[in-house]
Structure formats: structure tokens, C-alpha cells
Write a protein that holds these residues in place. Sequence first.
Motif, mmCIF file in Angstrom:
data_model
loop_
_atom_site.group_PDB
_atom_site.id
_atom_site.type_symbol
_atom_site.label_atom_id
_atom_site.label_comp_id
_atom_site.label_asym_id
_atom_site.label_seq_id
_atom_site.Cartn_x
_atom_site.Cartn_y
_atom_site.Cartn_z
ATOM 1 N N GLU A 88 -9.963 9.394 -25.070
ATOM 2 C CA GLU A 88 -9.157 9.386 -23.323
ATOM 3 C C GLU A 88 -10.584 9.274 -22.017
ATOM 4 O OE1 GLU A 88 -6.510 12.330 -23.466
ATOM 5 O OE2 GLU A 88 -5.750 11.524 -24.630
ATOM 6 N N GLN A 91 -12.112 5.942 -21.861
ATOM 7 C CA GLN A 91 -10.977 4.865 -21.535
ATOM 8 C C GLN A 91 -11.192 5.297 -19.603
ATOM 9 O OE1 GLN A 91 -7.754 5.929 -23.938
ATOM 10 N NE2 GLN A 91 -8.541 3.906 -25.669
ATOM 11 N N GLN A 92 -11.261 5.964 -19.277
ATOM 12 C CA GLN A 92 -10.680 6.191 -17.871
ATOM 13 C C GLN A 92 -12.303 5.829 -17.511
ATOM 14 O OE1 GLN A 92 -8.039 7.964 -16.125
ATOM 15 N NE2 GLN A 92 -9.627 7.048 -14.592
ATOM 16 N N LYS A 94 -14.268 3.198 -18.232
ATOM 17 C CA LYS A 94 -14.366 2.124 -18.603
ATOM 18 C C LYS A 94 -12.880 1.426 -16.404
ATOM 19 C CE LYS A 94 -12.460 -1.879 -20.587
ATOM 20 N NZ LYS A 94 -11.132 -2.299 -22.043
ATOM 21 N N ASN A 95 -12.104 2.543 -17.066
ATOM 22 C CA ASN A 95 -11.335 1.829 -16.041
ATOM 23 C C ASN A 95 -11.683 2.177 -14.624
ATOM 24 O OD1 ASN A 95 -9.146 0.800 -18.115
ATOM 25 N ND2 ASN A 95 -8.065 3.557 -18.265
ATOM 26 N N ASP A 96 -12.107 3.455 -14.286
ATOM 27 C CA ASP A 96 -12.571 3.740 -13.350
ATOM 28 C C ASP A 96 -13.931 2.240 -12.520
ATOM 29 O OD1 ASP A 96 -11.432 5.720 -12.602
ATOM 30 O OD2 ASP A 96 -13.120 6.542 -13.612
ATOM 31 N N LYS A 97 -14.730 1.147 -13.900
ATOM 32 C CA LYS A 97 -15.627 0.582 -13.083
ATOM 33 C C LYS A 97 -16.640 0.590 -12.042
ATOM 34 C CE LYS A 97 -12.002 -3.037 -14.332
ATOM 35 N NZ LYS A 97 -11.182 -4.024 -13.520
ATOM 36 N N ASP A 124 -10.424 0.334 -29.916
ATOM 37 C CA ASP A 124 -10.006 0.429 -28.532
ATOM 38 C C ASP A 124 -11.643 1.167 -28.317
ATOM 39 O OD1 ASP A 124 -7.490 -0.507 -28.339
ATOM 40 O OD2 ASP A 124 -6.519 1.316 -29.306
ATOM 41 N N ASN A 127 -14.122 -1.341 -27.617
ATOM 42 C CA ASN A 127 -14.190 -1.978 -26.310
ATOM 43 C C ASN A 127 -14.035 -1.103 -24.834
ATOM 44 O OD1 ASN A 127 -13.662 -4.162 -27.939
ATOM 45 N ND2 ASN A 127 -11.097 -3.607 -28.086
ATOM 46 N N CYS A 128 -14.606 -0.446 -25.001
ATOM 47 C CA CYS A 128 -14.924 0.252 -23.457
ATOM 48 C C CYS A 128 -15.963 0.181 -22.768
ATOM 49 C CB CYS A 128 -14.926 1.895 -23.819
ATOM 50 S SG CYS A 128 -12.974 2.993 -23.784
#
Length: 203
Positions: A88, A91-92, A94-97, A124, A127-128
Motif C-alpha cells: 500500500e 502504491q501510494q 506511485k499514485n502521488d507521482k 501489482d 508495476n509500481c
Amino acid sequence: MIKTLIFDFGDVFINLDKQGAITNALNLFEIETFPEELTAINSLYEQGLISTNEFLEFYQDNFPALDKSSILDAWNCILKDFPSHRLEFIQQLKNDKQYNLILLSNTNELHIEWIKNEIRFYEDFKNCFNKFYLSHEINLRKPDTAIYDFVLKENNLAPETCLFIDDLKENTDSAALLGINTWNINPETDDVTQLFITNKHLF
């Protein structure tokens, strides 16, 4: 300013039982210490310089009383669980970019195959990352500084803008020689999710 985060895999994301694996192997092979030849073969395998078949044949030739299954079990018993909160966390990120994310791991084909089979969210996790470097695929291995130089040059990175996280001090020490910021994480007391708290002076 840190722009790139370079993560190790073992004992950063997936838990390892290094001492247990060593004790198990010494007992299984009925030896008191690992001879240099075994250490050298393991290193060659981690660098992808010998195949899995050649690696297993070496152990079967040197320990004929053991079958292939016993050798595989001994090799893979170092690998433990992968806590979901660490997935998690990445993943966070990655999402924050906000950061370029790179994984840089000393590993081998057998361990990755085990992880693919046992860790349901491996893809998964993979892929981060913007880049995912495994030692046996790039024929380089930590703590050789060549592996860090490879990552820096391939990604056109300035070392002072990178933070490298690894559980082995010899690895972070060699990265630091190139000017890379480092965090030598302690698996007993630290968690990668504490990254920005522990290293707040860099951010």
C-alpha cells in the motif's frame, strides 16, 4: 532535493530469514561454514552468469545425498511474508507521482519464481516502479559500485537527487561512494513505510 527513490527488495518489502536459512543450509549440507566455492557459485547465480540448471547441478554434484527438492527448499526458505501495508505504501507513492521509483535487488531466478507463485500481488508491486532491476537480469550485483553507476547512467540521474534504501550496510556504503544518499534500514527496528519520517532531513 530527492527526486528518485531506489529500493532494495529483501528485508525492505519482503521479509527474509537470513540466519534461519544459513543455519538450515549448514545442517542440511552437514558443514560448519560455507566454503568459498559455494559463496562464489551463489554470487554467479545472482548475477545470472550461470543458469538455474547449472546452479542446481553444482549442488547435486557436491551433495549427492540430497535430491533436487531438498536443495530447492533450502534455497527458498530464506523467503518469508510480504506485509500488505508495504504494498500500500509503494502504491501510494506511485499514485502521488512525486518521485521516480526504482527497485534494485540482488536476487535470482529461483527466488523470483517462488515469489511469483507465493506472493499474489507480485505483479501489482512490480508495476509500481518506473524501473525494476534484478541482479540476475542485468548481470550486476551489489555492493559492486558498477551496479549503481549503471542505474544512474541508464536513467540519467544525478546521484545527489537519489535516495537508496537497503538493509545491508556494505550496499549503502558502496552507493554512498558515488554520492547517492542512503538509508541503511534495520529490519529489526525499521519499516520502509517510515521512510519520510526517518529521512525527513532529505525532503
